[in-house]
Design a protein around this motif. Structure first.
Motif, PDB file in Angstrom:
ATOM      1  N   HIS A   1      10.710  -5.338  -7.430  1.00  0.00           N
ATOM      2  CA  HIS A   1       9.935  -6.374  -6.745  1.00  0.00           C
ATOM      3  C   HIS A   1      10.839  -7.535  -6.333  1.00  0.00           C
ATOM      4  CE1 HIS A   1       5.574  -5.269  -8.029  1.00  0.00           C
ATOM      5  NE2 HIS A   1       6.344  -4.195  -8.050  1.00  0.00           N
TER       6      HIS A   1
ATOM      7  N   ALA B   1      -6.518 -10.742  -1.906  1.00  0.00           N
ATOM      8  CA  ALA B   1      -5.074 -10.489  -1.979  1.00  0.00           C
ATOM      9  C   ALA B   1      -4.460 -10.516  -0.582  1.00  0.00           C
ATOM     10  CB  ALA B   1      -4.817  -9.142  -2.652  1.00  0.00           C
TER      11      ALA B   1
ATOM     12  N   GLU C   1      -4.119 -14.002   0.774  1.00  0.00           N
ATOM     13  CA  GLU C   1      -3.026 -14.755   0.164  1.00  0.00           C
ATOM     14  C   GLU C   1      -1.651 -14.176   0.520  1.00  0.00           C
ATOM     15  OE1 GLU C   1      -3.871 -14.997  -4.006  1.00  0.00           O
ATOM     16  OE2 GLU C   1      -5.674 -16.216  -3.695  1.00  0.00           O
TER      17      GLU C   1
ATOM     18  N   VAL D   1      -0.329 -11.167  -0.139  1.00  0.00           N
ATOM     19  CA  VAL D   1       0.323 -10.288  -1.124  1.00  0.00           C
ATOM     20  C   VAL D   1       0.848  -9.044  -0.411  1.00  0.00           C
ATOM     21  CG1 VAL D   1      -0.038  -8.909  -3.208  1.00  0.00           C
ATOM     22  CG2 VAL D   1      -1.156 -11.121  -2.976  1.00  0.00           C
ATOM     23  N   THR D   2       2.061  -8.633  -0.766  1.00  0.00           N
ATOM     24  CA  THR D   2       2.679  -7.471  -0.134  1.00  0.00           C
ATOM     25  C   THR D   2       2.017  -6.186  -0.615  1.00  0.00           C
ATOM     26  OG1 THR D   2       4.801  -8.626  -0.014  1.00  0.00           O
ATOM     27  CG2 THR D   2       4.859  -6.233   0.218  1.00  0.00           C
TER      28      THR D   2
ATOM     29  N   VAL E   1      -2.393  -7.387  -8.986  1.00  0.00           N
ATOM     30  CA  VAL E   1      -1.327  -8.164  -8.351  1.00  0.00           C
ATOM     31  C   VAL E   1      -0.261  -8.503  -9.391  1.00  0.00           C
ATOM     32  CG1 VAL E   1      -0.762 -10.309  -7.128  1.00  0.00           C
ATOM     33  CG2 VAL E   1      -2.948  -9.152  -6.690  1.00  0.00           C
TER      34      VAL E   1
ATOM     35  N   LYS F   1       2.938 -11.006  -9.730  1.00  0.00           N
ATOM     36  CA  LYS F   1       3.650 -12.133  -9.122  1.00  0.00           C
ATOM     37  C   LYS F   1       4.852 -12.499  -9.993  1.00  0.00           C
ATOM     38  CE  LYS F   1       1.604 -15.337  -6.791  1.00  0.00           C
ATOM     39  NZ  LYS F   1       0.797 -16.496  -6.318  1.00  0.00           N
TER      40      LYS F   1
ATOM     41  N   SER G   1       5.238 -11.428  -4.647  1.00  0.00           N
ATOM     42  CA  SER G   1       3.829 -11.143  -4.929  1.00  0.00           C
ATOM     43  C   SER G   1       3.479  -9.804  -4.297  1.00  0.00           C
ATOM     44  CB  SER G   1       2.951 -12.259  -4.363  1.00  0.00           C
ATOM     45  OG  SER G   1       1.601 -12.063  -4.716  1.00  0.00           O
ATOM     46  N   GLU G   2       3.196  -8.805  -5.144  1.00  0.00           N
ATOM     47  CA  GLU G   2       2.934  -7.450  -4.644  1.00  0.00           C
ATOM     48  C   GLU G   2       1.747  -6.821  -5.363  1.00  0.00           C
ATOM     49  OE1 GLU G   2       6.045  -4.573  -4.398  1.00  0.00           O
ATOM     50  OE2 GLU G   2       7.565  -6.006  -3.740  1.00  0.00           O
TER      51      GLU G   2
END
Length: 223
Positions: free
Chosen positions: A112, A180, A183, A185-186, A199, A201, A207-208
């Motif tokens: 990540h 998600a 925001e 998030v990947t 999620v 982080k 953030s994934e």
């Protein structure tokens, strides 16, 4: 229950040997065991399955892999190493190899951090295109329109190592897919997500969406 703990009391629900359901496994036999509760992580999202041991009053099975079926059953694959029988209905204790899991978690959080570092250095067009997360190493595949230069690689390494050494806490929680996405998030390539997502982080750096195992703090990773 493997996100919360690495051991659990369980019951053997089913045993498979050579593709057929059986009532028991004897010493030396290899098979697949389904439990009603498991702390083991099944191979998924690039992260390989846990190792460990399933112990009953008459015997023990060394678990060397865990695979998940399409309908969500965790197949604990291994060999009965002690005793004579592991039988359906038996009460057992399931224990994950904690040291190996910790190594896997370090490498998964690293993917990540690496992903976010690559996007910062090379551009937001960078997308994950596969990975391997094991106890010994990680491999991260990504899309980019040219080879990474030595200078860019040095930047990525320094950025990733700075995040690791900053002792940043990870925050893992469940939320709605819609929130998600709002925001930013990947989300990973080709993945199918339900309405509720998990999620992961790493501070404000990464953030994934991810179902894998991770460290509580980047300092656990080391250099």
């Amino acid at each position: 229950v493997g996100y919360e703990r690495l051991s659990a009391d369980a019951k053997v629900c089913a045993i498979v040997r050579n593709g057929e359901r059986v009532d028991s496994l004897a010493a030396g036999e290899q098979g697949e065991v389904v439990l009603d509760v498991t702390p083991f992580y099944a191979e998924m999202g690039g992260q390989i399955g846990d190792h460990g041991v399933i112990t009953g009053k008459n015997g023990a099975m060394a678990v060397s892999d865990v695979q998940k079926t399409k309908d969500g059953k965790y197949m604990h694959i291994g060999v009965v190493t002690e005793g004579e029988l592991l039988t359906v209905g038996m009460a057992v204790s399931a224990q994950v190899d904690a040291k190996r899991r910790a190594c896997i978690a370090r490498n998964h959080t690293c993917t990540h951090i690496l992903h976010a570092a690559l996007r910062q250095v090379l551009g937001a067009h960078v997308k994950q295109a596969g990975s391997y997360v094991g106890p010994d190493r990680l491999r991260f595949d990504f899309t980019h329109f040219e080879s990474v230069t030595p200078e860019q690689l040095k930047q990525v390494e320094e950025l990733a190592n700075n995040v690791i050494m900053s002792a940043t806490a990870t925050n893992i929680f469940e939320t709605s897919l819609a929130k998600a996405r709002e925001e930013g998030v990947t989300a990973l390539f080709g993945e199918k997500y339900g309405d509720v997502v998990r999620v992961v982080k790493v501070g404000d750096f990464s953030s994934e969406l991810c179902g894998g195992c991770h460290v509580a703090n980047t300092a656990e990773i080391g250099f």
